[in-house]
Design a protein around this motif. Structure first.
Motif, PDB file in Angstrom:
ATOM      1  N   SER A 102       0.693  -1.231   0.049  1.00 16.23           N
ATOM      2  CA  SER A 102      -0.098  -0.066   0.149  1.00 16.23           C
ATOM      3  C   SER A 102       0.805   1.526  -0.067  1.00 16.23           C
ATOM      4  CB  SER A 102      -0.976   0.125   0.753  1.00 16.23           C
ATOM      5  OG  SER A 102      -0.057   0.097   2.705  1.00 16.23           O
ATOM      6  N   ASP A 103       1.919   1.160   0.127  1.00 12.46           N
ATOM      7  CA  ASP A 103       2.473   2.192   0.294  1.00 12.46           C
ATOM      8  C   ASP A 103       3.627   2.513  -1.157  1.00 12.46           C
ATOM      9  OD1 ASP A 103       2.470   3.520   2.488  1.00 12.46           O
ATOM     10  OD2 ASP A 103       3.962   1.942   3.966  1.00 12.46           O
ATOM     11  N   LEU A 121       3.792   3.579  -5.090  1.00 11.27           N
ATOM     12  CA  LEU A 121       3.126   5.099  -5.723  1.00 11.27           C
ATOM     13  C   LEU A 121       3.276   4.147  -7.333  1.00 11.27           C
ATOM     14  CD1 LEU A 121       3.667   8.321  -4.308  1.00 11.27           C
ATOM     15  CD2 LEU A 121       1.816   6.569  -3.976  1.00 11.27           C
ATOM     16  N   TYR A 122       5.099   3.354  -7.738  1.00 11.28           N
ATOM     17  CA  TYR A 122       5.438   3.166  -8.104  1.00 11.28           C
ATOM     18  C   TYR A 122       6.630   3.049  -8.934  1.00 11.28           C
ATOM     19  CZ  TYR A 122       7.241   7.743 -10.097  1.00 11.28           C
ATOM     20  OH  TYR A 122       8.631   8.707 -10.131  1.00 11.28           O
ATOM     21  N   TYR A 132       9.339   3.507  -6.519  1.00  9.02           N
ATOM     22  CA  TYR A 132       8.656   4.915  -5.312  1.00  9.02           C
ATOM     23  C   TYR A 132       7.530   4.888  -3.959  1.00  9.02           C
ATOM     24  CZ  TYR A 132      11.452   7.742  -9.057  1.00  9.02           C
ATOM     25  OH  TYR A 132      12.268   7.876  -9.894  1.00  9.02           O
ATOM     26  N   LEU A 133       7.948   5.423  -2.857  1.00  9.53           N
ATOM     27  CA  LEU A 133       7.021   4.632  -2.208  1.00  9.53           C
ATOM     28  C   LEU A 133       6.896   6.566  -1.734  1.00  9.53           C
ATOM     29  CD1 LEU A 133       9.444   2.504  -0.238  1.00  9.53           C
ATOM     30  CD2 LEU A 133       7.919   1.609  -1.131  1.00  9.53           C
ATOM     31  N   ARG A 134       5.452   6.444  -0.690  1.00  9.71           N
ATOM     32  CA  ARG A 134       5.490   7.336  -0.317  1.00  9.71           C
ATOM     33  C   ARG A 134       5.796   8.742   0.590  1.00  9.71           C
ATOM     34  NH1 ARG A 134      -0.483   6.842  -0.637  1.00  9.71           N
ATOM     35  NH2 ARG A 134      -1.006   4.706  -0.990  1.00  9.71           N
ATOM     36  N   ASN A 135       7.096   7.885   1.456  1.00 10.70           N
ATOM     37  CA  ASN A 135       8.377   8.605   1.660  1.00 10.70           C
ATOM     38  C   ASN A 135       9.537   8.462   1.702  1.00 10.70           C
ATOM     39  OD1 ASN A 135       8.219   6.164   3.262  1.00 10.70           O
ATOM     40  ND2 ASN A 135       7.392   7.037   5.179  1.00 10.70           N
ATOM     41  N   LYS A 140      -4.299   2.800  -7.509  1.00  8.38           N
ATOM     42  CA  LYS A 140      -5.032   3.945  -6.152  1.00  8.38           C
ATOM     43  C   LYS A 140      -4.313   4.921  -6.278  1.00  8.38           C
ATOM     44  CE  LYS A 140      -7.265   0.701  -3.180  1.00  8.38           C
ATOM     45  NZ  LYS A 140      -6.893   0.077  -1.623  1.00  8.38           N
ATOM     46  N   ALA A 141      -2.980   5.017  -7.163  1.00  8.87           N
ATOM     47  CA  ALA A 141      -1.895   6.306  -6.608  1.00  8.87           C
ATOM     48  C   ALA A 141      -2.262   7.632  -7.595  1.00  8.87           C
ATOM     49  CB  ALA A 141      -0.705   5.563  -6.710  1.00  8.87           C
ATOM     50  N   SER A 184      -3.714   9.550  -9.934  1.00  7.81           N
ATOM     51  CA  SER A 184      -4.729  10.923  -9.257  1.00  7.81           C
ATOM     52  C   SER A 184      -5.293  11.343 -10.686  1.00  7.81           C
ATOM     53  CB  SER A 184      -3.879  12.429  -9.219  1.00  7.81           C
ATOM     54  OG  SER A 184      -2.743  12.518 -10.082  1.00  7.81           O
ATOM     55  N   GLY A 194       1.689  10.963  -8.336  1.00  5.58           N
ATOM     56  CA  GLY A 194       2.320  10.795  -7.264  1.00  5.58           C
ATOM     57  C   GLY A 194       2.786  12.927  -7.479  1.00  5.58           C
TER      58      GLY A 194
END
Length: 235
Positions: free
Chosen positions: A149-150, A152-153, A164-167, A200-201, A203, A213
């Motif tokens: 879930s963390d 992004l791509y 690439y993770l959320r943080n 889910k990431a 937009s 992102g």
């Protein structure tokens, strides 16, 4: 939290005694007293009920037959002057079987059985909640446990892959196709030979690519139609 209950008995004094006992028990809240199973049935259609204190011998329909008419019955504590119906009642998964005259101590014991069953059911619900899915990723000479879930791509470059993770961002030498097999197919979409994205990431989606992102990632010619189909989008 208070559990709502009914008292169902054709004898007014019996109803009053049970309601009086139950009023002393923290966690129980009386909805109403019913003089028959038919009256109780009408209440159940209009109000939430967690527990019924239910007499057996009543006019029109007895308590045990009433239980069998309910598709999803609340918890039941039988209250009766007759011993003979115990086996039949427990076959219907009642919480307890109380013989009249019912003392406060005996009703409290039955109520505690009800509370214990509710607690056990809540625990099972919590246990059934799945732990977030993880993959292990080798980077920086260590194995990183990454929640899917963390992510992004994922971007594939010549000799390595960026995740690439959320943080943060990790660099690994595991191939993008290998990572694709490790990730849930219903959650990740390959849009290009070099990009695997978390659905889910996303937009925005355009004819030439997607935004994830804050970055626009292009569709590959060979991947566009299958990606759009997976995303259930028509451009």
């Amino acid at each position: 939290m208070k559990f709502k209950y009914l008292v169902v008995d054709d004898e007014p004094l019996a109803r009053k005694l049970i309601a009086t006992h139950a009023s002393k028990i923290e966690g129980l809240e009386l909805v109403c007293e019913c003089a028959s199973a038919i009256e109780a049935s009408n209440v159940l259609r209009s109000k939430p009920v967690d527990l019924i204190f239910l007499d057996i011998q009543m006019p029109e329909i007895d308590g045990l037959k009433f239980i069998s008419t309910l598709k999803n019955p609340p918890s039941i504590i039988v209250t009766t002057a007759f011993r003979d119906f115990g086996p039949e009642a427990f076959d219907l998964d009642v919480i307890d079987y109380l013989l009249k005259p019912i003392s406060f101590e005996r009703l409290l014991k039955a109520a505690n059985k009800f509370f214990e069953r509710k607690t056990a059911a809540s625990s099972k619900v919590l246990e059934s909640v799945e732990e977030p899915a993880f993959i292990y990723l080798r980077a920086d000479r260590k194995m990183h446990k990454i929640a899917t879930s963390d992510i992004l791509y994922i971007e594939s470059l010549d000799e390595y892959v960026k995740v690439y993770l959320r943080n943060r961002m990790l660099i690994t030498r595991e191939g993008i196709s290998i990572l694709e097999t490790k990730l849930p197919a219903e959650q990740f979409v390959r849009i290009h030979r070099s990009f695997l994205i978390a659905a889910k990431a996303i937009s925005t989606i355009a004819s030439d690519g997607v935004e994830v992102g804050g970055k626009i990632l292009p569709f590959g010619r060979a991947y566009k139609q299958s990606a759009l189909a997976a995303l259930k989008v028509k451009i």
